[in-house]
Write a protein that holds these residues in place. Structure first.
Motif, PDB file in Angstrom:
ATOM      1  N   GLY A  34      31.365  22.316   7.871  1.00  0.00           N
ATOM      2  CA  GLY A  34      32.498  22.785   8.631  1.00  0.00           C
ATOM      3  C   GLY A  34      33.687  23.093   7.736  1.00  0.00           C
ATOM      4  N   GLN A  35      33.531  23.064   6.455  1.00  0.00           N
ATOM      5  CA  GLN A  35      34.616  23.304   5.509  1.00  0.00           C
ATOM      6  C   GLN A  35      34.607  24.760   5.083  1.00  0.00           C
ATOM      7  OE1 GLN A  35      36.896  20.919   4.705  1.00  0.00           O
ATOM      8  NE2 GLN A  35      35.827  19.715   6.227  1.00  0.00           N
ATOM      9  N   MET A  36      35.769  25.322   4.900  1.00  0.00           N
ATOM     10  CA  MET A  36      35.905  26.720   4.526  1.00  0.00           C
ATOM     11  C   MET A  36      35.436  26.938   3.091  1.00  0.00           C
ATOM     12  SD  MET A  36      37.146  28.154   7.191  1.00  0.00           S
ATOM     13  CE  MET A  36      37.962  29.634   6.708  1.00  0.00           C
ATOM     14  N   GLY A  37      34.481  27.837   2.908  1.00  0.00           N
ATOM     15  CA  GLY A  37      34.096  28.305   1.599  1.00  0.00           C
ATOM     16  C   GLY A  37      33.403  27.314   0.684  1.00  0.00           C
ATOM     17  N   ALA A  38      33.075  26.141   1.128  1.00  0.00           N
ATOM     18  CA  ALA A  38      32.455  25.151   0.247  1.00  0.00           C
ATOM     19  C   ALA A  38      30.940  25.222   0.376  1.00  0.00           C
ATOM     20  CB  ALA A  38      32.931  23.746   0.599  1.00  0.00           C
ATOM     21  N   THR A  39      30.272  25.325  -0.750  1.00  0.00           N
ATOM     22  CA  THR A  39      28.819  25.299  -0.775  1.00  0.00           C
ATOM     23  C   THR A  39      28.366  23.858  -0.609  1.00  0.00           C
ATOM     24  OG1 THR A  39      28.810  27.188  -2.272  1.00  0.00           O
ATOM     25  CG2 THR A  39      26.798  25.858  -2.170  1.00  0.00           C
ATOM     26  N   PRO A  40      27.438  23.592   0.307  1.00  0.00           N
ATOM     27  CA  PRO A  40      26.963  22.219   0.486  1.00  0.00           C
ATOM     28  C   PRO A  40      26.448  21.630  -0.830  1.00  0.00           C
ATOM     29  CG  PRO A  40      26.174  23.607   2.264  1.00  0.00           C
ATOM     30  CD  PRO A  40      26.815  24.521   1.250  1.00  0.00           C
ATOM     31  N   GLY A  41      26.888  20.428  -1.129  1.00  0.00           N
ATOM     32  CA  GLY A  41      26.462  19.740  -2.338  1.00  0.00           C
ATOM     33  C   GLY A  41      27.262  20.091  -3.575  1.00  0.00           C
ATOM     34  N   SER A  42      28.265  20.952  -3.448  1.00  0.00           N
ATOM     35  CA  SER A  42      29.051  21.368  -4.609  1.00  0.00           C
ATOM     36  C   SER A  42      30.239  20.428  -4.840  1.00  0.00           C
ATOM     37  CB  SER A  42      29.584  22.787  -4.402  1.00  0.00           C
ATOM     38  OG  SER A  42      30.549  22.803  -3.360  1.00  0.00           O
ATOM     39  N   GLN A  43      30.818  20.524  -6.024  1.00  0.00           N
ATOM     40  CA  GLN A  43      32.026  19.765  -6.329  1.00  0.00           C
ATOM     41  C   GLN A  43      33.151  20.171  -5.378  1.00  0.00           C
ATOM     42  OE1 GLN A  43      32.860  17.168  -8.079  1.00  0.00           O
ATOM     43  NE2 GLN A  43      35.076  17.338  -8.113  1.00  0.00           N
ATOM     44  N   VAL A  99      35.244  17.542  -3.069  1.00  0.00           N
ATOM     45  CA  VAL A  99      36.703  17.396  -3.092  1.00  0.00           C
ATOM     46  C   VAL A  99      37.279  17.629  -1.700  1.00  0.00           C
ATOM     47  CG1 VAL A  99      38.845  18.407  -3.999  1.00  0.00           C
ATOM     48  CG2 VAL A  99      36.940  17.919  -5.542  1.00  0.00           C
ATOM     49  N   GLN A 100      36.790  18.650  -0.987  1.00  0.00           N
ATOM     50  CA  GLN A 100      37.296  18.926   0.357  1.00  0.00           C
ATOM     51  C   GLN A 100      37.012  17.774   1.310  1.00  0.00           C
ATOM     52  OE1 GLN A 100      35.544  22.655   1.498  1.00  0.00           O
ATOM     53  NE2 GLN A 100      37.205  23.852   0.609  1.00  0.00           N
ATOM     54  N   PRO A 147      35.795  37.603   8.370  1.00  0.00           N
ATOM     55  CA  PRO A 147      36.333  36.249   8.290  1.00  0.00           C
ATOM     56  C   PRO A 147      35.767  35.541   7.067  1.00  0.00           C
ATOM     57  CG  PRO A 147      34.674  36.396  10.018  1.00  0.00           C
ATOM     58  CD  PRO A 147      34.910  37.790   9.507  1.00  0.00           C
ATOM     59  N   PRO A 148      36.510  34.558   6.536  1.00  0.00           N
ATOM     60  CA  PRO A 148      36.019  33.848   5.363  1.00  0.00           C
ATOM     61  C   PRO A 148      34.718  33.116   5.649  1.00  0.00           C
ATOM     62  CG  PRO A 148      38.075  32.868   6.173  1.00  0.00           C
ATOM     63  CD  PRO A 148      37.779  34.061   7.015  1.00  0.00           C
ATOM     64  N   ALA A 149      33.938  32.962   4.598  1.00  0.00           N
ATOM     65  CA  ALA A 149      32.658  32.266   4.730  1.00  0.00           C
ATOM     66  C   ALA A 149      32.893  30.803   5.057  1.00  0.00           C
ATOM     67  CB  ALA A 149      31.869  32.388   3.443  1.00  0.00           C
ATOM     68  N   THR A 150      32.009  30.251   5.860  1.00  0.00           N
ATOM     69  CA  THR A 150      32.094  28.830   6.181  1.00  0.00           C
ATOM     70  C   THR A 150      30.747  28.193   5.940  1.00  0.00           C
ATOM     71  OG1 THR A 150      31.487  29.196   8.485  1.00  0.00           O
ATOM     72  CG2 THR A 150      33.843  29.189   7.976  1.00  0.00           C
TER      73      THR A 150
END
Length: 171
Positions: free
Chosen positions: A45-54, A58-59, A37-40
């Motif tokens: 709770g957002q799909m594929g977003a690194t905490p603190g990233s752009q 945006v998400q 499964p895709p990374a979370t």
């Protein structure tokens, strides 16, 4: 006459094909595992977003990373205030992050006028974020004027999309 001279063209093609097939890569003994499964992100709770990233910004903003302005205006209305409040909350969660606020204008007017208007729009957004407690040293502004439209039409709908200030997080 040598033996190879008696071979027909078909025999030469078959011999060449056999020689090439000997060079073909062989299948691995073990195949890689099936994709999971895709990374979370457990923090967002957002799909594929690194905490603190752009990408996370945006998400989580879901469009609130951009505020829009009326023609020749740079005032912050109640809808803009709500979007900027969400941005300020995110920035408070990541005190090491900085952001650039990009000011934009529609295609009408001179280049100089639109650069100045974009700057006023970016500064209005920055000042509001500062009023919400964001350290001004973490924020910079940049005006693109009419140089970077998101909508390429020459109509009211396109112009409305291009009159904006966009917050972009940086490290």
């Amino acid at each position: 006459m040598p033996a190879h001279a008696k071979l027909g063209p078909a025999a030469i093609l078959v011999a060449g094909a056999l020689a090439l097939s000997a060079c073909a890569s062989k299948a691995p003994k073990e195949l890689p595992p099936e994709p999971g499964p895709p990374a979370t992100s457990t923090d967002t709770g957002q799909m594929g977003a690194t905490p603190g990233s752009q990408a996370e910004f945006v998400q989580l903003m879901a469009g609130a990373d951009t505020i829009y302005f009326d023609t020749d205006r740079y005032d912050i209305d109640s809808q803009d205030q709500a979007a900027l409040a969400r941005q300020a909350q995110w920035l408070a969660r990541y005190p090491g992050k900085r952001a650039t606020i990009e000011g934009h204008a529609d295609e009408r007017g001179t280049r100089e006028y639109n650069l100045a208007l974009g700057e006023r729009r970016a500064n209005a957004a920055k000042n509001y974020l500062v009023s919400l407690g964001v350290d001004p040293s973490r924020l910079s502004t940049l005006s693109y004027g009419k140089e970077r439209p998101v909508a390429l039409g020459s109509d009211a709908q396109s112009w409305a999309q291009n009159r904006r200030a966009v917050t972009v997080t940086i490290d």
